[in-house]
Enzyme design. Structure first.
Site, mmCIF file in Angstrom:
data_model
loop_
_atom_site.group_PDB
_atom_site.id
_atom_site.type_symbol
_atom_site.label_atom_id
_atom_site.label_comp_id
_atom_site.label_asym_id
_atom_site.label_seq_id
_atom_site.Cartn_x
_atom_site.Cartn_y
_atom_site.Cartn_z
ATOM 1 N N ILE A 1 0.835 -1.205 0.000
ATOM 2 C CA ILE A 1 0.000 0.000 0.000
ATOM 3 C C ILE A 1 0.871 1.257 0.000
ATOM 4 C CG2 ILE A 1 -1.559 1.407 1.411
ATOM 5 C CD1 ILE A 1 -3.122 -0.711 0.077
ATOM 6 N N VAL B 1 2.711 1.738 -3.421
ATOM 7 C CA VAL B 1 1.876 2.185 -4.539
ATOM 8 C C VAL B 1 1.342 3.593 -4.290
ATOM 9 C CG1 VAL B 1 -0.315 1.786 -5.747
ATOM 10 C CG2 VAL B 1 1.244 -0.121 -5.334
ATOM 11 N N GLU B 2 0.918 3.860 -3.065
ATOM 12 C CA GLU B 2 0.311 5.154 -2.769
ATOM 13 C C GLU B 2 1.305 6.312 -2.869
ATOM 14 O OE1 GLU B 2 -2.661 6.180 -2.391
ATOM 15 O OE2 GLU B 2 -3.799 4.334 -2.192
ATOM 16 N N THR B 3 2.466 6.177 -2.227
ATOM 17 C CA THR B 3 3.361 7.332 -2.132
ATOM 18 C C THR B 3 4.834 7.005 -2.365
ATOM 19 O OG1 THR B 3 3.588 7.069 0.281
ATOM 20 C CG2 THR B 3 1.825 8.511 -0.513
ATOM 21 N N TYR C 1 -5.297 -1.432 -9.321
ATOM 22 C CA TYR C 1 -4.631 -0.967 -8.099
ATOM 23 C C TYR C 1 -4.435 -2.128 -7.129
ATOM 24 C CZ TYR C 1 -4.159 1.304 -3.525
ATOM 25 O OH TYR C 1 -3.728 1.674 -2.266
#
Length: 336
Positions: free
Chosen positions: A123, A126-128, A316
């Site tokens: 997570i 992928v997010e940041t 995602y």
């Protein structure tokens, strides 16, 4: 008010669009929907009218934000193109470094919540990109733009603006300071304001829920989100699949949303071939993705569905799962 020190980082060049002065305008405090919003905040949430008007008067309506939310990557890219953004050698190596540097903390949270480390780093990666890319728009600008100037999802973003202003008051944050994505997602886990208020946790016991600078709070908040949405620690996420000889009908087309209507047994009966230790009546759904070589098929199980509660795109969800698995494999030699 106490200000949080928030890093302003550059978004992926692929997703960035230039902003020009003509594309930006101050929020019109006399606009009907803005007036109604201020009235609601004063009457229902006990905000001071003058102070709130001052805050909103500092917010900007940005056409660039509307352009970006109208064409997100999940809608314009194939799975093969999307995967190349997130499943890279550089990001996997960065994830392995992050895992090693935060090993004790990550393993503690995984033990407490049953959400594995590979899911947490998937997570965050992928997010940041492990904190490298947290957004370059002020949250107040993103949410004001989408609440007051983007009719297709005005109701959703209006509520998020409500939640953000309440959150800023609760956490003693200057609402004109926090930076986030073009959609108003904040911090290293990219929580929307409503998710922050519902799921962010203090994992260090310092009395703060800091998803901007405290990795323990970030990991703990992500794990808490997954637990709240039904994560099952002893179950698989997904399995690659093929269509067997007894498959009938057309080959499924790629779709980027997930509705679990099948079971392991019903999929097998239809001719979907895959391997799993889950019982026959466990939920599962056939997913089809397009890459450079053609189509690939996966079966998403219950935990895959939980990932889509974080972001409903099945691209995602598979990217998070695969990135976490690759990082785990890179770290695994350390265990021996």
């Amino acid at each position: 008010m106490k200000l949080l020190r928030l890093a302003v980082l550059t978004l992926l060049p692929l997703l960035a669009l230039p902003v020009h002065a003509a594309d930006t305008a101050a929020v019109n405090l006399k606009q009907a929907n803005v007036v109604a919003f201020i009235d609601e905040m004063v009457e229902q949430h006990d905000f001071d009218r003058a102070a709130l008007s001052e805050v909103l008067g500092k917010a900007q309506i940005k056409q660039n934000i509307i352009k970006k939310i109208s064409t997100p990557a999940e809608r314009t890219l194939t799975w093969g193109e999307y995967r190349k953004i997130f499943i890279t050698k550089e990001r996997i190596n960065a994830g392995a470094v992050f895992w090693r540097e935060n090993k004790t903390m990550l393993e503690r949270i995984a033990l407490e919540t049953d959400v594995p480390v590979e899911m947490l780093v998937g997570i965050i990666g992928v997010e940041t990109y492990f904190g490298r890319i947290t957004g370059k728009d002020r949250v107040i600008d993103a949410l004001s733009t989408l609440a007051f100037a983007y009719p297709p999802r005005q109701k959703f973003f209006r509520n998020e603006l409500v939640q953000f202003l309440i959150l800023a008051r609760e956490e003693e944050i200057d609402p004109t300071v926090p930076m986030g994505s073009y959609a108003g997602a904040m911090g290293r886990p990219q929580f929307m304001p409503s998710s922050f208020r519902a799921y962010a946790v203090d994992s260090t016991g310092d009395g703060k829920r800091d998803i901007w600078e405290n990795w323990a709070d970030v990991a703990g908040s992500i794990a808490n989100y997954f637990v709240a949405h039904g994560w099952r620690g002893d179950e698989e996420v997904a399995a690659q699949a093929t269509l067997g000889s007894n498959w009938t009908g057309a080959v499924p087309k790629p779709a980027n949303t997930l509705k679990i209507t099948d079971t392991i047994a019903s999929l097998s009966k239809k001719g979907v071939l895959f391997s799993t230790d889950l019982c026959a009546d466990s939920k599962g759904q056939l997913l089809t993705y397009e890459n450079a070589e053609g189509l690939e098929h996966w079966v998403g199980f219950h935990n895959f569905y939980v990932i889509t509660k974080y972001n409903r795109s099945v691209m995602y969800a598979l990217a998070v799962h695969q990135l976490g698995q690759h990082i785990a494999a890179a770290v695994q030699p350390d265990a021996s």
